[in-house]
Every structure is written in C-alpha cells, then in structure tokens.
Design an enzyme around this catalytic site. Sequence first.
Site, mmCIF file in Angstrom:
data_model
loop_
_atom_site.group_PDB
_atom_site.id
_atom_site.type_symbol
_atom_site.label_atom_id
_atom_site.label_comp_id
_atom_site.label_asym_id
_atom_site.label_seq_id
_atom_site.Cartn_x
_atom_site.Cartn_y
_atom_site.Cartn_z
ATOM 1 N N ASN A 1 3.019 11.551 18.307
ATOM 2 C CA ASN A 1 3.968 11.779 17.219
ATOM 3 C C ASN A 1 3.208 12.447 16.077
ATOM 4 O O ASN A 1 2.452 11.790 15.368
ATOM 5 C CB ASN A 1 4.560 10.422 16.792
ATOM 6 C CG ASN A 1 5.453 10.536 15.579
ATOM 7 O OD1 ASN A 1 5.801 11.632 15.143
ATOM 8 N ND2 ASN A 1 5.839 9.386 15.028
ATOM 9 N N LYS B 1 4.337 13.660 13.404
ATOM 10 C CA LYS B 1 4.947 13.412 12.081
ATOM 11 C C LYS B 1 5.001 14.710 11.272
ATOM 12 O O LYS B 1 5.147 15.773 11.859
ATOM 13 C CB LYS B 1 4.182 12.297 11.347
ATOM 14 C CG LYS B 1 4.054 11.053 12.221
ATOM 15 C CD LYS B 1 3.607 9.829 11.473
ATOM 16 C CE LYS B 1 3.537 8.659 12.444
ATOM 17 N NZ LYS B 1 3.172 7.413 11.798
ATOM 18 N N HIS C 1 12.519 5.681 14.484
ATOM 19 C CA HIS C 1 11.124 5.418 14.101
ATOM 20 C C HIS C 1 11.125 4.621 12.793
ATOM 21 O O HIS C 1 11.984 4.817 11.933
ATOM 22 C CB HIS C 1 10.367 6.741 13.924
ATOM 23 C CG HIS C 1 8.898 6.526 13.705
ATOM 24 N ND1 HIS C 1 8.394 6.194 12.463
ATOM 25 C CD2 HIS C 1 7.858 6.532 14.557
ATOM 26 C CE1 HIS C 1 7.082 6.030 12.586
ATOM 27 N NE2 HIS C 1 6.730 6.219 13.836
ATOM 28 N N GLU D 1 9.537 4.850 10.164
ATOM 29 C CA GLU D 1 9.551 5.653 8.935
ATOM 30 C C GLU D 1 10.966 6.135 8.628
ATOM 31 O O GLU D 1 11.344 6.266 7.471
ATOM 32 C CB GLU D 1 8.540 6.807 9.050
ATOM 33 C CG GLU D 1 7.123 6.266 8.887
ATOM 34 C CD GLU D 1 6.037 7.015 9.624
ATOM 35 O OE1 GLU D 1 6.248 8.167 10.037
ATOM 36 O OE2 GLU D 1 4.948 6.418 9.797
ATOM 37 N N GLU E 1 6.632 -0.772 17.938
ATOM 38 C CA GLU E 1 5.680 -0.382 16.906
ATOM 39 C C GLU E 1 5.784 -1.346 15.729
ATOM 40 O O GLU E 1 6.671 -1.194 14.879
ATOM 41 C CB GLU E 1 5.987 1.039 16.420
ATOM 42 C CG GLU E 1 5.901 2.093 17.505
ATOM 43 C CD GLU E 1 5.691 3.475 16.904
ATOM 44 O OE1 GLU E 1 4.654 4.080 17.182
ATOM 45 O OE2 GLU E 1 6.545 3.930 16.142
ATOM 46 N N GLY F 1 -0.319 3.449 11.017
ATOM 47 C CA GLY F 1 -1.103 4.197 10.035
ATOM 48 C C GLY F 1 -1.996 3.337 9.170
ATOM 49 O O GLY F 1 -2.531 3.795 8.170
ATOM 50 N N SER G 1 -1.547 2.459 15.210
ATOM 51 C CA SER G 1 -3.009 2.598 15.167
ATOM 52 C C SER G 1 -3.662 2.558 16.553
ATOM 53 O O SER G 1 -4.740 1.981 16.710
ATOM 54 C CB SER G 1 -3.629 1.560 14.227
ATOM 55 O OG SER G 1 -3.143 1.745 12.901
ATOM 56 N N GLY H 1 0.211 8.141 16.617
ATOM 57 C CA GLY H 1 0.386 8.984 15.438
ATOM 58 C C GLY H 1 -0.914 9.696 15.114
ATOM 59 O O GLY H 1 -1.272 10.694 15.750
HETATM 60 P P1 PGA Z 1 -0.257 5.640 14.011
HETATM 61 O O1 PGA Z 1 1.327 5.987 14.108
HETATM 62 O O2 PGA Z 1 -0.830 5.805 15.395
HETATM 63 O O3 PGA Z 1 -0.819 6.669 13.040
HETATM 64 O O4 PGA Z 1 -0.368 4.258 13.509
HETATM 65 C C1 PGA Z 1 2.099 5.567 15.184
HETATM 66 C C2 PGA Z 1 3.542 5.963 14.994
HETATM 67 O O5 PGA Z 1 4.047 5.886 13.868
HETATM 68 O O6 PGA Z 1 4.247 6.377 15.948
#
Ligand code: PGA
Length: 251
Positions: A9, A11, A94, A96, A167, A173, A212, A233
């Site tokens: 992803n 983003k 997601h 976010e 998630e 993140g 992460s 991500g």
């Molecule tokens: P991250 O994001 O690996 O940077 O934690 C994962 C995601 O939001 O899909």
Amino acid sequence: MRKYLIAGNWKMHGSKVSIGTLLEALKKAKLTDKADLAVFPSFTYLAQVQQSLAGTPIRWGAQNVSAYEQGAYTGEVSVAMLQDFACHYVLIGHSERRHLFGESLQETAQKFARAQSSGLMPILCVGETRDERERGQTLTIIQQQIAAILALPAGIKVFSQAVIAYEPVWAIGTGLTASPQEAQEVHLAIRDFIAKYDANIANHLQILYGGSVKADNSAALLAMPDIDGALVGGASLQAEDFLMIYKTAAV
Ligand code: PGA
C-alpha cells in the site's frame, strides 16, 4: 492450501520517477506459486503501473473507490474507471479512510458491494485502535466492521470473493507490530466468526496482517497458521525491503 498475498500500500507517496524505479525493480523479482504480489498506487499512477506491469504476474489495485456508480461526484473515482486500468483489487475501509476521513460502516459496505458486483476483488481492512484494545473491545470492533459487510444482500457469499486485512490501528506506521501470537489470535477469531456462517468460505478466505510489517518480522508473522499474507505500507516503498518480505512468504 491458501496462497499468500503480499500487498504494498503505497498510500500518498511517490512520483512518476520514484514509482518508475520501484516498478522496474519489482519486475525483476521471481514470483513463486506460493505467494502473489500486488501494489496499490495512488489513482494518478494507475496508468503507469498498468503499462509497466501488464503481462507480468504482479497485480495491482486502488486504495479506495467511490460508492457511486457514476455521475456528478466531483473528486470521486468509480469502479469502472479502476477497471479501465485493469485493477484486480481495491482496498476498502483502510483505517486511514475510516479514522481520518470519517468513512462509515455503511460506506465501506456500499463500496465493497460496488467493487465486487463489477468483479473487482475487495480487500476489507479491519482493526481496532489502541483505546479499543485496552478496553478489551478488539473483537467486538472487528466483528462490527465485518458485520456491516455481511448485512449486504448476498450475505456470507461476499467473502468467497474477497480478502480481509487485519490491521491494528496502533500498529500502522508506528513501528509497533502485534506479536505473531497476538495477530494469530485475532486472525483465528476472524476465521471462526466467518466459519459460523460458512466453514468452507472461512477456510478459503485469505486474511492478511498489516501494521509495521518489515523484512525482519514478516517471517514470524507469516508462519502463523491463520496469517495468509501481509498488507505492507512503509516497507513497500523500497523494492529491496518489499521483496525481502515477499521472499519470506514464497519460501
Ligand atoms: P505500515 O502500513 O506498514 O506503514 O504500518 C500498513 C498499512 O497501513 O496498510
């Protein structure tokens, strides 16, 4: 046996140049039949991704889609538009989108249904915040997020053509990851919840972990029996890191 899926992803990151470099490196990877690889660029780079990856086994998808079919919806992108660029997947709900843009349970269900009815494979993202975990509400929250989709007219059948990504919001993140055992516990609970409606669908359902995921923790996560891949991500923006994660699934 369920196949792994390693999904990147991206983003709201990247540029024509950086994505071009990333794609060139990803195309050199040797994929095995143990694991699929997919990338999720911003809408504006879908044409570039299609042009670069068409004819390779790497798949791609979008990070969001409109709940509407077409019309006067300024700023929205429809399922048909995603299909014009040969998207295979679309991320739905997601965290976010849910937490930063206020996407409701009902909207995720509308988007999910819209995508699926046109043959796009939805990846439904679910997960609890840190507060919800501390209050012991993890499974309640996730079941609510899944139940919103189960309320669609087709009911449980929708999960025969979909992927779920667990998630935990507190792990996205942040560098904090659920331990393999913590993640497995939730993945198993998700599978059991689906199995109450249809054991066969539950058994075939790919459930990805996200939050992460890095090359140094992916092997332990993917070794868990109910973790069928990763939604990555940050670590998907560097080809080397992303492909190292892929390799831990493809061995
Ligand atoms: P991250 O994001 O690996 O940077 O934690 C994962 C995601 O939001 O899909």
